[in-house]
Design a protein around this motif. Structure first.
Motif, PDB file in Angstrom:
ATOM      1  N   ARG A 207       0.806  -1.218   0.000  1.00 54.64           N
ATOM      2  CA  ARG A 207       0.000   0.000   0.000  1.00 54.64           C
ATOM      3  C   ARG A 207       0.844   1.275   0.000  1.00 54.64           C
ATOM      4  O   ARG A 207       0.419   2.286  -0.534  1.00 54.64           O
ATOM      5  N   VAL A 208       2.036   1.221   0.610  1.00 54.36           N
ATOM      6  CA  VAL A 208       2.914   2.396   0.634  1.00 54.36           C
ATOM      7  C   VAL A 208       4.302   1.960   1.089  1.00 54.36           C
ATOM      8  O   VAL A 208       4.449   0.934   1.774  1.00 54.36           O
ATOM      9  N   HIS A 209       5.333   2.707   0.680  1.00 59.54           N
ATOM     10  CA  HIS A 209       6.726   2.412   1.048  1.00 59.54           C
ATOM     11  C   HIS A 209       7.040   0.936   0.769  1.00 59.54           C
ATOM     12  O   HIS A 209       7.307   0.139   1.671  1.00 59.54           O
ATOM     13  N   THR A 210       7.053   0.592  -0.506  1.00 60.50           N
ATOM     14  CA  THR A 210       7.116  -0.828  -0.877  1.00 60.50           C
ATOM     15  C   THR A 210       8.468  -1.303  -1.416  1.00 60.50           C
ATOM     16  O   THR A 210       8.645  -2.499  -1.641  1.00 60.50           O
ATOM     17  N   PHE A 211       9.404  -0.402  -1.636  1.00 56.68           N
ATOM     18  CA  PHE A 211      10.674  -0.837  -2.225  1.00 56.68           C
ATOM     19  C   PHE A 211      11.298  -1.980  -1.420  1.00 56.68           C
ATOM     20  O   PHE A 211      11.784  -2.970  -1.977  1.00 56.68           O
ATOM     21  N   HIS A 212      11.305  -1.833  -0.098  1.00 57.40           N
ATOM     22  CA  HIS A 212      11.946  -2.857   0.733  1.00 57.40           C
ATOM     23  C   HIS A 212      11.153  -4.161   0.753  1.00 57.40           C
ATOM     24  O   HIS A 212      11.691  -5.214   1.103  1.00 57.40           O
ATOM     25  N   LYS A 213       9.883  -4.091   0.372  1.00 54.60           N
ATOM     26  CA  LYS A 213       9.075  -5.307   0.304  1.00 54.60           C
ATOM     27  C   LYS A 213       9.370  -6.080  -0.985  1.00 54.60           C
ATOM     28  O   LYS A 213       9.405  -7.310  -0.982  1.00 54.60           O
ATOM     29  N   PHE A 214       9.557  -5.346  -2.052  1.00 54.56           N
ATOM     30  CA  PHE A 214       9.864  -6.012  -3.325  1.00 54.56           C
ATOM     31  C   PHE A 214      11.274  -6.596  -3.335  1.00 54.56           C
ATOM     32  O   PHE A 214      11.499  -7.699  -3.845  1.00 54.56           O
ATOM     33  N   ILE A 215      12.227  -5.850  -2.777  1.00 53.81           N
ATOM     34  CA  ILE A 215      13.619  -6.288  -2.754  1.00 53.81           C
ATOM     35  C   ILE A 215      14.153  -6.105  -1.332  1.00 53.81           C
ATOM     36  O   ILE A 215      14.801  -5.096  -1.025  1.00 53.81           O
ATOM     37  N   PRO A 216      13.873  -7.042  -0.447  1.00 56.86           N
ATOM     38  CA  PRO A 216      14.289  -6.893   0.955  1.00 56.86           C
ATOM     39  C   PRO A 216      15.796  -6.975   1.133  1.00 56.86           C
ATOM     40  O   PRO A 216      16.467  -7.801   0.495  1.00 56.86           O
ATOM     41  N   GLU A 217      16.295  -6.118   1.982  1.00 53.85           N
ATOM     42  CA  GLU A 217      17.729  -6.081   2.267  1.00 53.85           C
ATOM     43  C   GLU A 217      18.244  -7.423   2.771  1.00 53.85           C
ATOM     44  O   GLU A 217      19.329  -7.884   2.386  1.00 53.85           O
ATOM     45  N   GLU A 218      17.453  -8.072   3.625  1.00 54.09           N
ATOM     46  CA  GLU A 218      17.893  -9.338   4.213  1.00 54.09           C
ATOM     47  C   GLU A 218      18.164 -10.400   3.152  1.00 54.09           C
ATOM     48  O   GLU A 218      19.045 -11.254   3.324  1.00 54.09           O
ATOM     49  N   LYS A 219      17.465 -10.333   2.056  1.00 48.72           N
ATOM     50  CA  LYS A 219      17.576 -11.355   1.023  1.00 48.72           C
ATOM     51  C   LYS A 219      18.602 -11.002  -0.053  1.00 48.72           C
ATOM     52  O   LYS A 219      19.305 -11.882  -0.580  1.00 48.72           O
ATOM     53  N   PHE A 220      18.731  -9.720  -0.382  1.00 49.55           N
ATOM     54  CA  PHE A 220      19.492  -9.340  -1.573  1.00 49.55           C
ATOM     55  C   PHE A 220      20.776  -8.554  -1.316  1.00 49.55           C
ATOM     56  O   PHE A 220      21.679  -8.575  -2.148  1.00 49.55           O
ATOM     57  N   PHE A 221      20.865  -7.828  -0.214  1.00 47.64           N
ATOM     58  CA  PHE A 221      21.934  -6.836  -0.085  1.00 47.64           C
ATOM     59  C   PHE A 221      23.320  -7.463  -0.077  1.00 47.64           C
ATOM     60  O   PHE A 221      24.258  -6.934  -0.702  1.00 47.64           O
ATOM     61  N   LYS A 222      23.472  -8.568   0.607  1.00 44.46           N
ATOM     62  CA  LYS A 222      24.801  -9.158   0.749  1.00 44.46           C
ATOM     63  C   LYS A 222      25.406  -9.531  -0.604  1.00 44.46           C
ATOM     64  O   LYS A 222      26.593  -9.269  -0.868  1.00 44.46           O
ATOM     65  N   GLU A 223      24.598 -10.138  -1.484  1.00 43.57           N
ATOM     66  CA  GLU A 223      25.128 -10.598  -2.773  1.00 43.57           C
ATOM     67  C   GLU A 223      24.872  -9.627  -3.917  1.00 43.57           C
ATOM     68  O   GLU A 223      25.536  -9.715  -4.960  1.00 43.57           O
ATOM     69  N   HIS A 224      23.920  -8.715  -3.729  1.00 44.75           N
ATOM     70  CA  HIS A 224      23.580  -7.796  -4.813  1.00 44.75           C
ATOM     71  C   HIS A 224      23.423  -6.366  -4.279  1.00 44.75           C
ATOM     72  O   HIS A 224      22.359  -5.758  -4.396  1.00 44.75           O
ATOM     73  N   ALA A 225      24.481  -5.854  -3.740  1.00 43.83           N
ATOM     74  CA  ALA A 225      24.453  -4.481  -3.219  1.00 43.83           C
ATOM     75  C   ALA A 225      24.127  -3.476  -4.324  1.00 43.83           C
ATOM     76  O   ALA A 225      23.598  -2.389  -4.053  1.00 43.83           O
ATOM     77  N   GLU A 226      24.430  -3.852  -5.593  1.00 48.50           N
ATOM     78  CA  GLU A 226      24.182  -2.930  -6.704  1.00 48.50           C
ATOM     79  C   GLU A 226      22.701  -2.663  -6.935  1.00 48.50           C
ATOM     80  O   GLU A 226      22.340  -1.742  -7.660  1.00 48.50           O
ATOM     81  N   TYR A 227      21.815  -3.454  -6.311  1.00 48.69           N
ATOM     82  CA  TYR A 227      20.373  -3.217  -6.435  1.00 48.69           C
ATOM     83  C   TYR A 227      19.931  -1.998  -5.624  1.00 48.69           C
ATOM     84  O   TYR A 227      18.829  -1.491  -5.817  1.00 48.69           O
ATOM     85  N   PHE A 228      20.803  -1.548  -4.758  1.00 46.96           N
ATOM     86  CA  PHE A 228      20.404  -0.540  -3.776  1.00 46.96           C
ATOM     87  C   PHE A 228      21.101   0.801  -4.033  1.00 46.96           C
ATOM     88  O   PHE A 228      21.946   0.923  -4.909  1.00 46.96           O
ATOM     89  N   ALA A 229      20.708   1.778  -3.247  1.00 48.43           N
ATOM     90  CA  ALA A 229      21.138   3.157  -3.478  1.00 48.43           C
ATOM     91  C   ALA A 229      22.635   3.341  -3.266  1.00 48.43           C
ATOM     92  O   ALA A 229      23.222   2.808  -2.319  1.00 48.43           O
ATOM     93  N   LEU A 230      23.220   4.136  -4.143  1.00 50.59           N
ATOM     94  CA  LEU A 230      24.613   4.537  -3.977  1.00 50.59           C
ATOM     95  C   LEU A 230      24.627   5.897  -3.291  1.00 50.59           C
ATOM     96  O   LEU A 230      24.063   6.869  -3.798  1.00 50.59           O
ATOM     97  N   ARG A 231      25.272   5.952  -2.126  1.00 52.63           N
ATOM     98  CA  ARG A 231      25.378   7.197  -1.361  1.00 52.63           C
ATOM     99  C   ARG A 231      26.832   7.420  -1.001  1.00 52.63           C
ATOM    100  O   ARG A 231      27.449   6.611  -0.297  1.00 52.63           O
TER     101      ARG A 231
END
Length: 757
Positions: A207-231
């Motif tokens: 319903r709102v703020h869904t980015f983390h629901k579609f691509i959760p950090e727990e599942k993707f960040f370790k192996e695919h950091a490139e999916y996430f924001a560059l800061r």
């Protein structure tokens, strides 16, 4: 005789008359009583029957049954209810249903009187129901103030003006007030013509703020950091990289899967998470620069997703960093949800939030699909006085005038200041933004609080008038009563507000149900008094007796008990959106009183800061020993350190024997306020060489499941020592952890009273 032949006897002429809003009146020849009315009932009897008509007979029957119920209650009748084509037993009819000869828009309502027959119609099932409720309220005099409080006149004769001819098409077609009064009571929501849920027709899990629901950090960040924001050359799981093709494919597939699991849903949110840490990689930044806003990369991404689902609607946010419109038009099946979270609520948006007004106008030029997400309460203090009622109407009018067909007014959902009144007037204004707000408030206070209503209205009028005397005051959604103790919540005004509610209680002392409503209404004033007492504003607004600091103020203790009992009796359980409960507030306040009556040889002593605070409590080091105690919001007497440690020295004026030191720290995790990692205490007699007394490690380290809002006392006891100087060091985390929505940003440490015994 069938209905179509009957209606063809009359010739309908249409003209438009402007009375603030557009009404369509139909001129006809009427047969009426000499006094200008027809009699729907006379002395408890009626010459009428209700006829439900049209193809959607089940819906028409339900609406007609509602009408029958109220006519019978008002006049003591048993008016007949029959279907079209039934054998008639009465000469006059009230027709409820679709009139073939009238072409009505889906949300349009129409009520007409012709030859003593009444025709109630709507362009859809929902509109028909709205038309029936309009007739019951405006022409039969029924009022619905809450799910349990309705006012039904008792009269043998019901008179209907023989000039009756009403037509209305609401310009805001989806109206939501975020209040459990409506979500938990469908019938009450229907009566006030608002939705029964916050996100009607949405996929419930998106319903709102869904980015983390579609691509959760727990599942993707370790192996695919490139999916996430560059800061700042570092990938963080705060937002998604919207120019990454894999991100697009994963989100597209997730949306497809959710729609498949929810076939009846029409809308899904593909929207940023609740932070401003958006991607600044080369590709995303290039788009945002070309588009003139970070909304650019978002809209291009959402448009691309929406192409795959032409029969559905993709909702996204124009919120914080994406609020400014970009150049690219959203697709026709993209819904822009524009949020006004930053705005000052002390005056209308057009006066004090020009940027939002400009952004709304900008989006309205790009799309007709605008959903407004507006805010109407103080989320850090649900029960605090929040004098923004005079802004509700001009804000709703602004939304209406700029293409907003869908308005979501985010109230607290849970009870807040004058909860029933706020829910009522907000719903009324969404239906008709041109109603007179003062008359609307008076209508409610007189009806809901009865003889006490005049005193509640006096409170509402005065607190708004007092705020207006301070044009520079920023009435913030995340503010605190302590910000207003020198303006609309000063001690003299708090006493006047108290007297209003004392008089209100006296006026309805013999009416237990109404008295309960008044007690709930005064919770905001009582809460402000309780918070003011923490600041020791005067002899009454103090936690202790000034002549005997070791004794708690009986007035405040009784006020706390009354506050707690009223909340419990009313099923009021939450103090703020962070989940801080009334029970926790009550226990925390009792702990605060215990702290206040403790002897404290550091009280009033000079504090020297060795590190620099920022912004809050006027950056005054004496806040740490002034005897005023902080509440559960960082505005309330807390000294804040952003991205650096707290290090302070207290001069006790002379060498004294001590054996205990305690310091309070605040935690508000969603606002990046965390407990220190550890707190160390030292003592000295020359302010040069300090001996370490000990270190307290935080035994509640920050995690994803940490309590959002709380106060913790770092208290250390030790064998007696002789000391003049006390040093405290509190170690800041410095930055929020990588999994936090503020990852990479400085974290805060907030400290309050240092107690030395």
């Amino acid at each position: 005789m069938i209905f179509s032949k009957r209606i063809n006897k009359f010739r309908i002429k249409t003209k438009v008359i402007s009375i603030g809003i557009l009404y369509f009146l139909f001129s006809t020849v009427f047969i009426s009583c000499s006094d200008g009315h027809i009699k729907l009932t006379t002395n408890g009897t009626t010459a009428y029957e209700i006829v439900y008509i049209g193809k959607t007979s089940e819906s028409a029957y339900q609406s007609a049954a509602i009408l029958k119920k109220y006519i019978d209650k008002i006049a003591g009748t048993d008016i007949g209810l029959v279907g079209e084509g039934s054998q008639s037993t009465k000469g006059n009819k009230v027709y409820v249903g679709a009139i073939n000869e009238l072409t009505l828009a889906p949300h349009e309502v129409n009520i007409q009187l012709k030859d003593k027959n009444i025709f109630i119609s709507g362009g859809s099932d929902n509109a028909l129901q709205n038309a029936v409720y309009i007739f019951i309220e405006d022409y039969l005099g029924v009022k619905w103030f809450s799910p349990t409080v309705e006012k039904i006149p008792s009269q043998n004769s019901i008179l209907i003006p023989n000039t009756l001819s009403f037509n209305y098409k609401p310009e805001i077609t989806t109206r939501t007030v975020h209040s459990r009064l409506f979500y938990e009571n469908d019938e009450f929501a229907d009566k006030l013509k608002v939705t029964t849920e916050a996100f009607p027709t949405y996929v419930s899990d998106a319903r709102v703020h869904t980015f983390h629901k579609f691509i959760p950090e727990e599942k993707f960040f370790k192996e695919h950091a490139e999916y996430f924001a560059l800061r700042e050359n570092k990938r963080l799981p705060t937002q998604l990289c919207l120019t990454n093709s894999d991100v697009y494919n994963i989100v597209k597939d997730s949306v497809a899967s959710l729609f498949q699991k929810n076939p009846l849903a029409k809308v899904i949110s593909v929207s940023q998470d609740d932070n401003t840490q958006y991607c600044q990689c080369e590709n995303c930044s290039k788009i945002d620069e070309e588009e003139g806003s970070p909304a650019g990369s978002l809209i291009l991404f959402v448009n691309k997703i929406a192409e795959n689902f032409p029969d559905k609607q993709i909702s996204t946010l124009a919120y914080q960093h994406t609020r400014k419109p970009c150049k690219t038009k959203p697709r026709e099946n993209v819904l822009i949800t524009l949020c006004s979270i930053e705005c000052d609520r002390s005056a209308p948006i057009t006066e004090k939030c020009n940027d939002f007004t400009e952004d709304l106008i900008g989006w309205s030029k790009l799309t007709d699909n605008i959903r407004i997400w507006d805010y109407t309460t103080q989320f850090t203090n649900f029960l605090a006085p929040f004098p923004n009622m005079n802004t509700l109407q001009p804000n709703v009018q602004l939304f209406r005038d700029n293409n907003a067909k869908w308005v979501f007014e985010q109230h607290s959902n849970n009870p807040s200041e004058l909860f029933e009144l706020r829910s009522y007037i907000t719903a009324k204004l969404l239906w008709n933004p041109d109603l007179d707000i003062d008359s609307l408030i008076t209508e409610f206070t007189d009806g809901y609080y009865e003889e006490a209503g005049v005193y509640v209205k006096n409170y509402v009028d005065l607190i708004h008038a007092e705020l207006k005397k301070h044009p520079d005051f920023f009435l913030f959604l995340y503010g605190d009563p302590s910000q207003a103790f020198d303006s609309y919540l000063n001690p003299e005004l708090l006493e006047i507000y108290k007297e209003y509610f004392d008089a209100a209680e006296k006026a309805v002392a013999t009416k237990s149900e109404v008295l309960k409503r008044v007690k709930e209404a005064r919770l905001s004033t009582d809460y402000a008094i309780l918070e003011a007492a923490k600041q020791n504003l005067n002899s009454q607004l103090s936690l202790v007796f000034q002549e005997n600091p070791s004794s708690a103020n009986v007035f405040i203790k009784e006020k706390l008990e009354d506050f707690y009992k009223t909340c419990k009796a009313a099923d009021i359980n939450l103090m703020n959106e962070m989940g801080f409960t009334v029970e926790e507030y009550y226990n925390s306040y009792k702990k605060t009183i215990e702290v206040a009556i403790k002897p404290n040889i550091a009280k009033g002593k000079k504090v020297t800061l060795l590190t620099k605070p920022k912004k809050y409590a006027n950056e005054n080091p004496q806040v740490l020993t002034d005897g005023a105690l902080g509440g559960n919001n960082f505005y309330a007497n807390w000294l804040g350190f952003e991205g650096n440690h707290l290090e302070a020295v207290i001069d006790l004026d002379s060498i004294q024997t001590i054996s205990s030191i305690s310091t309070a720290f605040l935690q508000v995790t969603n606002h990046v306020v965390f407990y220190p990692l550890n707190v160390s205490y030292y003592y000295s007699n020359d302010n040069k060489i300090f001996e370490k007394l000990g270190v307290l490690v935080n035994d509640e380290p920050l995690s994803k499941t940490s309590k959002i809002n709380d106060i913790k006392y770092f208290e250390f006891t030790f064998p007696k020592v002789a000391a003049r100087y006390i040093k405290i060091k509190a170690e800041n985390m410095n930055t929020a952890p990588y999994w936090h929505h503020a990852a990479g940003l400085p974290s805060w440490v907030f400290a309050d009273e240092i107690m030395v015994e």
